[in-house]
Design a protein around this motif. Structure first.
Motif, PDB file in Angstrom:
ATOM      1  N   PRO A 120       0.923  -1.249  -0.041  1.00 36.10           N
ATOM      2  CA  PRO A 120       0.078   0.337   0.289  1.00 36.10           C
ATOM      3  C   PRO A 120       0.924   1.028   0.342  1.00 36.10           C
ATOM      4  O   PRO A 120       1.465   1.133   0.268  1.00 36.10           O
ATOM      5  CB  PRO A 120      -0.452  -0.142   1.189  1.00 36.10           C
ATOM      6  N   LEU A 121       0.552   1.866  -0.534  1.00 32.36           N
ATOM      7  CA  LEU A 121       1.339   3.675  -1.013  1.00 32.36           C
ATOM      8  C   LEU A 121       0.025   5.096  -0.502  1.00 32.36           C
ATOM      9  O   LEU A 121      -1.165   4.198  -0.677  1.00 32.36           O
ATOM     10  CB  LEU A 121       1.885   4.104  -2.352  1.00 32.36           C
ATOM     11  N   THR A 122       0.409   5.890  -0.148  1.00 36.32           N
ATOM     12  CA  THR A 122      -0.102   6.511   0.471  1.00 36.32           C
ATOM     13  C   THR A 122      -0.703   7.119  -0.776  1.00 36.32           C
ATOM     14  O   THR A 122      -1.836   8.010  -0.351  1.00 36.32           O
ATOM     15  CB  THR A 122       1.215   8.054   0.908  1.00 36.32           C
ATOM     16  N   ARG A 123      -0.525   7.550  -1.671  1.00 40.60           N
ATOM     17  CA  ARG A 123      -1.167   7.570  -2.731  1.00 40.60           C
ATOM     18  C   ARG A 123      -1.954   6.837  -3.714  1.00 40.60           C
ATOM     19  O   ARG A 123      -1.041   5.879  -4.542  1.00 40.60           O
ATOM     20  CB  ARG A 123      -1.000   9.009  -3.885  1.00 40.60           C
ATOM     21  N   GLU A 155       9.387   7.410   1.404  1.00 39.22           N
ATOM     22  CA  GLU A 155       8.190   6.403   1.911  1.00 39.22           C
ATOM     23  C   GLU A 155       7.969   5.070   0.872  1.00 39.22           C
ATOM     24  O   GLU A 155       8.105   4.462   1.273  1.00 39.22           O
ATOM     25  CB  GLU A 155       7.631   7.172   2.719  1.00 39.22           C
ATOM     26  N   ALA A 159       8.875   1.890   2.089  1.00 41.59           N
ATOM     27  CA  ALA A 159       8.079   0.424   1.759  1.00 41.59           C
ATOM     28  C   ALA A 159       7.740  -0.784   1.452  1.00 41.59           C
ATOM     29  O   ALA A 159       7.637  -1.768   1.566  1.00 41.59           O
ATOM     30  CB  ALA A 159       6.926   1.542   1.078  1.00 41.59           C
TER      31      ALA A 159
END
Length: 184
Positions: A120-123, A155, A159
């Protein structure tokens, strides 16, 4: 009644195509399937790689672990290949699929995948990570980020590194890998 079942026939390719794809050389892995391409050229699947001569005469020999995925469209007779190391696809318009090339491509690509995970990524869309086996049986790590995402952004890199470390640990616990994970 036949007591001994017939083995599937081996794929046989015309000699000139075999030479052009360098399948006639000693030590080349066994031919599994092949097809003539519309406009000329040919594609061949061997135990270890996909070999293509495009209608423009470009030659390509790539290991199965370098293919992210492939999609076959029966109606258009188009096999489109997505590569791990490029956003560019390779469309192959199959003239006559006597050799089951799309099926074999799918089987060979899937056979390289050992473990996968979604990151999962922030955007937006998640990244994907995988451990795959190359033609020599070695495990290698791969990561694919969605378009527009920079894999070297702190980031994102963190991840992906965490997810790959988890895959390497899982592979070790299952006895799938011997030794420490290689650097990416």
């Amino acid at each position: 009644m036949r007591l001994i079942p017939r083995l599937p026939r081996r794929a046989i390719m015309p000699a000139e195509m075999e030479q052009a794809l360098e399948l006639d050389r000693p030590g080349t892995s066994r031919l599994l399937a092949w097809s003539v391409l519309v406009g000329g050229g040919a594609a061949a699947a061997t135990l270890h790689d996909l070999r293509v001569i495009t209608p423009r005469g470009e030659k390509m020999v790539r290991g199965w672990e370098t293919i992210d995925h492939a999609v076959w469209d029966q109606d258009s007779r188009m096999l489109v290949i997505w590569w791990v190391d490029s956003r560019r696809t390779t469309p192959l318009e199959i003239q006559d699929d006597v050799g089951r090339l799309p099926e074999v491509v799918r089987e060979r690509v899937q056979s390289t995948v050992v473990l996968t995970a979604s990151v999962p990524l922030t955007r937006g869309k998640p990244a994907r990570v995988a451990l795959r086996r190359d033609a020599h049986g070695e495990l290698l790590a791969q990561s694919l980020v969605p378009p527009g995402v920079k894999p070297d952004a702190p980031e994102v890199a963190q991840a992906i590194d965490r997810a790959l470390a988890e895959l390497w640990a899982e592979a070790g616990e299952q006895g799938l890998n011997a030794g420490a994970p290689p650097a990416i």
